[in-house]
Motif scaffolding. Structure first.
Motif, mmCIF file in Angstrom:
data_model
loop_
_atom_site.group_PDB
_atom_site.id
_atom_site.type_symbol
_atom_site.label_atom_id
_atom_site.label_comp_id
_atom_site.label_asym_id
_atom_site.label_seq_id
_atom_site.Cartn_x
_atom_site.Cartn_y
_atom_site.Cartn_z
ATOM 1 N N ARG A 1 -94.195 25.169 -4.892
ATOM 2 C CA ARG A 1 -93.993 25.016 -3.451
ATOM 3 C C ARG A 1 -93.684 23.566 -3.111
ATOM 4 O O ARG A 1 -94.218 22.643 -3.739
ATOM 5 N N PHE A 2 -92.852 23.389 -2.132
ATOM 6 C CA PHE A 2 -92.423 22.056 -1.698
ATOM 7 C C PHE A 2 -93.391 21.515 -0.659
ATOM 8 O O PHE A 2 -93.620 22.148 0.371
ATOM 9 N N TRP A 3 -93.942 20.331 -0.949
ATOM 10 C CA TRP A 3 -94.767 19.605 0.011
ATOM 11 C C TRP A 3 -94.318 18.148 0.037
ATOM 12 O O TRP A 3 -93.501 17.723 -0.777
ATOM 13 N N LEU A 4 -94.875 17.394 0.977
ATOM 14 C CA LEU A 4 -94.640 15.962 1.068
ATOM 15 C C LEU A 4 -95.977 15.238 1.151
ATOM 16 O O LEU A 4 -96.922 15.716 1.784
ATOM 17 N N GLY A 5 -96.081 14.087 0.512
ATOM 18 C CA GLY A 5 -97.262 13.247 0.589
ATOM 19 C C GLY A 5 -96.928 11.959 1.324
ATOM 20 O O GLY A 5 -95.750 11.653 1.552
#
Length: 394
Positions: free
Chosen positions: A101-105
């Motif tokens: 899954r694509f996330w951003l930090g």
């Protein structure tokens, strides 16, 4: 009348046979039938349909699960069937599952994109941005072996800076030769296999630079997998170990050990805990081994030796860009006894880039599953990870 009774009997028999042929729970066939009943699902196939992955565009082009043995084979990803079937939208996170899954930090700290400006770093104020939780990605193209998605959106961080960005995400499934070349292994007839990758590109669409003092982003890919009682997560490392295990409290040596360049971490879904490795230790690979089902999972991710990684701990950071390259999470009961899973996670992050307008950064995260005889699994683990599975301390 006799003919009618005979017809009814035949129809009943056919119905029973059809039901018997439906793939059972835990199989890939069961999960894709479930997903298709609730969401548009894209299937990519290789190896005459034995290797398959299921992608849901509505979940940001997420790879929900995969198999190495067709519809009747094991479903390797963890899927939250109950939440998906309910159709409910949760307030903080919609943990529908998925292997990639694509996330951003960063998640926490003074440049967080999960906390509003000025909020305290606690669960009451934490919330997953909707653009990486509930909003769909647009389909750009789909072919037999790949699917491309994109999304343009804005995202505000803890400092109040608004990122204007475009995400382009390409998911592709590998054939046998591509798997062998990717991992430097030889595949024989003694194991089943599936391999795929997501290539994730983020472009700065602002009219100004992204800078360290305003906050930087990282591309964060997380995979949720179905555990067993004996699953062990494997993190190869180089140089002197600087293991980060401070995320959710202490972890004793019955669950976490390190020896001869490998961190061993239980992934049984029974104790909530998380660990991470910094750039100094990263090798670009990690994995897990399930001896009950003889399944080896390997994750290979892009790593260029950069040292600038966002810190996602829920606190104000003295060094906000000394974060982890890879993380592993084991699910377990919360303080109130409830539990989301069980599952375990294998995660990788890109470095943080100070992008100028129009500039982009890319992160590749590849996942491989191998299932078969112990001898075959041990051989692949040695070739691809440099790990002797017979030396696991648990």
């Amino acid at each position: 009348m006799k003919q009618i009774k005979t017809l009814i009997w035949l129809l009943s028999l056919l119905s029973i046979v059809a039901c018997d042929e439906q793939p059972g729970e835990g199989t890939f066939g069961y999960d894709i039938h479930f997903l298709k009943a609730h969401k548009k699902t894209v299937l990519l196939k290789e190896n005459d349909g034995q290797s398959q992955i299921a992608i849901v565009p509505d979940y940001q082009g997420r790879v929900m699960t995969s198999t190495a043995q067709g519809e009747k084979g094991k479903s390797y990803g963890w899927i939250n069937h109950k939440l998906i079937a309910s159709g409910a939208i949760q307030p903080k996170i919609n943990a529908v599952g998925g292997e990639d899954r694509f996330w951003l930090g960063p998640e926490g700290g003074q440049y967080s994109v999960f906390f509003s400006p000025g909020a305290s770093f606690d669960f009451a104020n934490w919330e997953t941005p909707k653009v990486i939780d509930t909003e769909p990605f647009d389909i750009s193209s789909v072919s037999a072996d790949r699917a491309v998605f994109e999304k343009r959106f804005q995202l505000r961080n803890y400092q109040g800076f608004v990122f204007d960005l475009k995400v382009e995400r390409e998911v592709s499934i590998f054939g046998k030769k591509e798997i062998e070349q990717n991992l430097g292994i030889t595949l024989k007839d003694d194991c089943a296999y599936v391999g795929y990758q997501s290539q994730n590109k983020v472009t700065n669409q602002n009219v100004e630079d992204w800078s360290r003092d305003k906050g930087l982003l990282s591309i964060w890919i997380l995979g949720m997998f179905a555990p067993s009682e004996e699953t062990v997560i494997l993190l190869p490392y180089k140089d002197s170990l600087q293991l980060n295990s401070a995320y959710f409290g202490s972890i004793d040596d019955s669950r976490l050990q390190a020896d001869s360049g490998v961190v061993y971490f239980r992934g049984d879904g029974k104790y909530r805990s998380k660990i991470g490795l910094p750039p100094a230790n990263a090798t670009g690979r990690l994995g897990s081994y399930d001896p009950i089902n003889q399944v080896l999972t390997i994750v290979k991710h892009s790593f260029d030796g950069d040292s600038l990684y966002v810190n996602s701990l829920w606190e104000h950071h003295e060094y906000p860009y000394r974060g982890d390259v890879v993380n592993a999470y084991n699910d377990g009961p919360l303080e109130d006894g409830s539990q989301l899973g069980p599952f375990f996670e294998l995660e990788s992050s890109s470095s943080a880039k100070a992008l100028q307008p129009g500039e982009a950064m890319t992160h590749i995260h590849a996942t491989f599953h191998f299932e078969g005889k112990q001898e075959a699994i041990y051989r692949i683990a040695q070739e691809a990870l440099g790990i002797d599975l017979s030396k696991i301390p648990y």
